[in-house]
Design an enzyme around this catalytic site. Structure first.
Site, PDB file in Angstrom:
ATOM      1  N   ASP A 160      33.493  46.131  52.016  1.00  0.00           N
ATOM      2  CA  ASP A 160      32.217  45.599  51.532  1.00  0.00           C
ATOM      3  C   ASP A 160      32.184  44.098  51.812  1.00  0.00           C
ATOM      4  OD1 ASP A 160      33.870  44.423  49.525  1.00  0.00           O
ATOM      5  OD2 ASP A 160      33.645  46.227  48.308  1.00  0.00           O
ATOM      6  N   ASP A 207      42.520  34.902  44.090  1.00  0.00           N
ATOM      7  CA  ASP A 207      43.887  35.371  43.876  1.00  0.00           C
ATOM      8  C   ASP A 207      44.845  35.009  45.018  1.00  0.00           C
ATOM      9  OD1 ASP A 207      42.545  37.235  45.430  1.00  0.00           O
ATOM     10  OD2 ASP A 207      42.974  38.957  44.161  1.00  0.00           O
ATOM     11  N   ASP A 223      31.427  40.291  50.349  1.00  0.00           N
ATOM     12  CA  ASP A 223      31.227  39.430  49.177  1.00  0.00           C
ATOM     13  C   ASP A 223      30.761  38.071  49.659  1.00  0.00           C
ATOM     14  OD1 ASP A 223      32.502  41.353  47.271  1.00  0.00           O
ATOM     15  OD2 ASP A 223      34.254  40.933  48.512  1.00  0.00           O
TER      16      ASP A 223
HETATM   17  P1  ATP Z   1      38.411  44.888  49.045  1.00  0.00           P
HETATM   18  O1  ATP Z   1      36.957  44.705  48.720  1.00  0.00           O
HETATM   19  O2  ATP Z   1      38.694  45.181  50.456  1.00  0.00           O
HETATM   20  O3  ATP Z   1      39.110  45.801  48.118  1.00  0.00           O
HETATM   21  P2  ATP Z   1      38.544  42.107  48.315  1.00  0.00           P
HETATM   22  O4  ATP Z   1      39.576  41.075  48.575  1.00  0.00           O
HETATM   23  O5  ATP Z   1      37.186  41.863  48.880  1.00  0.00           O
HETATM   24  O6  ATP Z   1      39.133  43.484  48.813  1.00  0.00           O
HETATM   25  P3  ATP Z   1      37.204  42.313  45.798  1.00  0.00           P
HETATM   26  O7  ATP Z   1      37.652  43.000  44.575  1.00  0.00           O
HETATM   27  O8  ATP Z   1      36.007  42.799  46.507  1.00  0.00           O
HETATM   28  O9  ATP Z   1      38.462  42.289  46.769  1.00  0.00           O
HETATM   29  O10 ATP Z   1      37.016  40.775  45.403  1.00  0.00           O
HETATM   30  C1  ATP Z   1      36.426  39.842  46.283  1.00  0.00           C
HETATM   31  C2  ATP Z   1      37.165  38.525  46.207  1.00  0.00           C
HETATM   32  O11 ATP Z   1      37.075  37.985  44.883  1.00  0.00           O
HETATM   33  C3  ATP Z   1      38.649  38.590  46.493  1.00  0.00           C
HETATM   34  O12 ATP Z   1      38.930  38.552  47.867  1.00  0.00           O
HETATM   35  C4  ATP Z   1      39.168  37.377  45.764  1.00  0.00           C
HETATM   36  O13 ATP Z   1      38.934  36.207  46.509  1.00  0.00           O
HETATM   37  C5  ATP Z   1      38.290  37.341  44.524  1.00  0.00           C
HETATM   38  N1  ATP Z   1      38.885  38.090  43.408  1.00  0.00           N
HETATM   39  C6  ATP Z   1      38.657  39.365  43.059  1.00  0.00           C
HETATM   40  N2  ATP Z   1      39.355  39.726  41.983  1.00  0.00           N
HETATM   41  C7  ATP Z   1      40.054  38.641  41.609  1.00  0.00           C
HETATM   42  C8  ATP Z   1      40.967  38.370  40.550  1.00  0.00           C
HETATM   43  N3  ATP Z   1      41.317  39.307  39.665  1.00  0.00           N
HETATM   44  N4  ATP Z   1      41.476  37.107  40.476  1.00  0.00           N
HETATM   45  C9  ATP Z   1      41.133  36.155  41.370  1.00  0.00           C
HETATM   46  N5  ATP Z   1      40.302  36.368  42.387  1.00  0.00           N
HETATM   47  C10 ATP Z   1      39.749  37.580  42.518  1.00  0.00           C
HETATM   48 MG    MG Z   2      35.455  43.049  48.577  1.00  0.00          MG
END
Ligand code: ATP
Ligand code: MG
Length: 441
Positions: A65, A149, A67
């Site tokens: 997805d 993170d 963001d």
């Molecule tokens: P995917 O969507 O592929 O599972 P993602 O890295 O995009 O991986 P998301 O959960 O969509 O993960 O979160 C988007 C972004 O928000 C992350 O890449 C990170 O930068 C931030 N993020 C999400 N959750 C946390 C958290 N618990 N603590 C700190 N930053 C976070």
């Molecule tokens: Mg994501």
């Protein structure tokens, strides 16, 4: 007491990677994501693609997805998009909805490490364990990067000048295939223990190593996950096991003591000698299904994850003299009752999960009309799949699965023939149980 064991603060430097030095191209970004970025830009706001979207594109993978991070407040974003809604959980964010695609837009947030000391504001609170209870302080882009993170999740892509902005050496870690938390790992895990699960999820999904300092505190801190609301952990469990690397994820969770806070009864049962082969086999099948583009149902997953606990409880009750059926029902109630204290299981999933388990007892009983009744059960297909997993992992003798495979394939006459053969063979084919009282055919 957050921040105990704090190490030297890392010094990060902002870097820009120009368009000819990275492989992010506009064409791999979804149309909706581009639309949101350009409308925000045109309205005078900063807006970047961030997180998994940038990370996965840089790795040559298809993002799950997209963001977006912006300096517009959630209300300003909401005003700009009629197809948006404000979501207010721990963070206030905006979902911009384009059919089935949802673009998550977050406002730049303030720096986590500093706000602890000089921000007594109600918008940012930590608990006695260092857990971040609220995190609604807005900040600039750099602060936003440093409260994310992992370094590889803190890369920003700008569609105006096509640069990737890197605040935390994320590009280098990406190149070295390393997951590194930004800041002091222990503090960051205490702020949000779910980051431990995220480390495992990304390690399994990307095939990355967890960098030693990021890895070191996990085992000791794993129990902090018990402070996380069960509903959030339920969502995390689904993410962990439905990304197509379930078996690798399971192995890592086990290695880092992280399975216990998610499935305490399962871990207890395995420690008491139950086999986890069914879980592994189910996850292998799930991974194969996902690789083929098929979906996985949460109730099947939970039926498998809790099976060792159910087996243990069921057997114990029979050993205590309960007849097999009431023992099963009692065991189901107990296992689910305990599990929902760790992860919630919404009713729409716990119901079908129970049915999969109950049908395991009905699948061997096929005489008369029973096979037809069982086959018309709405959960027959899932229960049959579950039976195949039990056979594949050697929990039960093979044979019954093939029988059902054949039975589903045949027309009614063929099915009747199978049933009559079954009655003829019955005494031989039955497993060593009490002989069934039945008039001779
Ligand atoms: P995917 O969507 O592929 O599972 P993602 O890295 O995009 O991986 P998301 O959960 O969509 O993960 O979160 C988007 C972004 O928000 C992350 O890449 C990170 O930068 C931030 N993020 C999400 N959750 C946390 C958290 N618990 N603590 C700190 N930053 C976070
Ligand atoms: Mg994501």
């Amino acid at each position: 007491m957050p921040g105990n064991g704090k190490k030297k603060a890392q010094v990060y430097q902002r870097r820009e990677v120009p368009r000819d030095q990275h492989n992010v191209s506009r064409s791999v970004i979804s149309e909706p994501a581009k639309k949101v970025l350009s409308r925000l830009n045109n309205a005078g706001y900063e807006a970047y693609l961030v997180g998994g979207g940038v990370r996965d594109i840089l790795l040559g993978k298809r993002p799950k997805d997209f963001d977006i991070a912006t300096n517009a407040t959630p209300e300003e974003v909401h005003d700009l998009f009629r197809n948006s809604r404000l979501i207010g959980r721990r963070f206030r964010i905006v979902h911009v909805v384009f059919g089935r695609e949802v673009i998550e837009v977050t406002t730049f947030r303030g720096n986590a490490a500093e706000a602890d000391n000089d921000n007594t504001d109600d918008d940012r609170k930590t608990s006695e364990h260092g857990l971040l209870l609220r995190d609604n302080v807005y900040g600039n882009q750099e602060e936003d990067a440093l409260r994310r993170d992992f370094t590889v999740n803190a890369l920003y892509y700008c569609i105006r000048n096509f640069t990737v902005v890197d605040f935390a050496n994320g590009i280098e870690d990406l190149r070295n295939q390393q997951l590194r938390l930004i800041g002091d790992p222990e503090t960051r895990y205490r702020e949000d223990p779910v980051r431990m699960l995220r480390a495992i999820r990304f390690a399994a999904k990307l095939g990355f190593d967890i960098e030693p300092e990021t890895e070191a505190p996990i085992q000791a801190l794993s129990q902090l996950l018990t402070h996380i609301p069960p509903a959030r952990l339920f969502e995390e469990v689904l993410k962990l096991f439905s990304a197509g690397h379930g078996e690798a994820t399971y192995n890592l969770l086990t290695r880092y003591n992280l399975l216990a806070p998610l499935f305490p009864e399962t871990v207890r049962a395995i420690e008491a000698g139950e086999s986890d082969e069914l879980i592994r086999q189910a996850l292998r099948n799930t991974d194969a299904r996902i690789a083929q583009g098929k979906s996985v149902t949460p109730y099947f997953l939970f039926a498998a994850m809790l099976w060792p606990a159910l087996q243990k409880e069921w057997r114990q009750r029979q050993d205590n003299g309960d007849p097999v059926q009431p023992a099963l029902h009692g065991a189901i109630g107990k296992v689910i009752g305990r599990q929902v204290q760790a992860t919630s299981i919404p009713k729409r999933f716990s119901g079908p999960m129970k049915e999969i388990w109950e049908l395991q007892m009905r699948l061997p009983r096929r005489q008369g009309k029973r096979a037809f009744v069982t086959m018309s059960h709405p959960r027959f297909r899932a229960a049959y799949d579950f039976l195949l997993v039990r056979e594949d992992c050697g929990e039960i003798e093979p044979g019954l699965g093939d029988w059902w495979t054949e039975f589903q394939r045949l027309d009614e006459r063929g099915q009747e023939r199978m049933l009559s053969e079954l009655s003829n063979d019955a005494p031989k084919k039955r497993r060593r149980r009490k002989p069934v009282k039945r008039p001779a055919p």
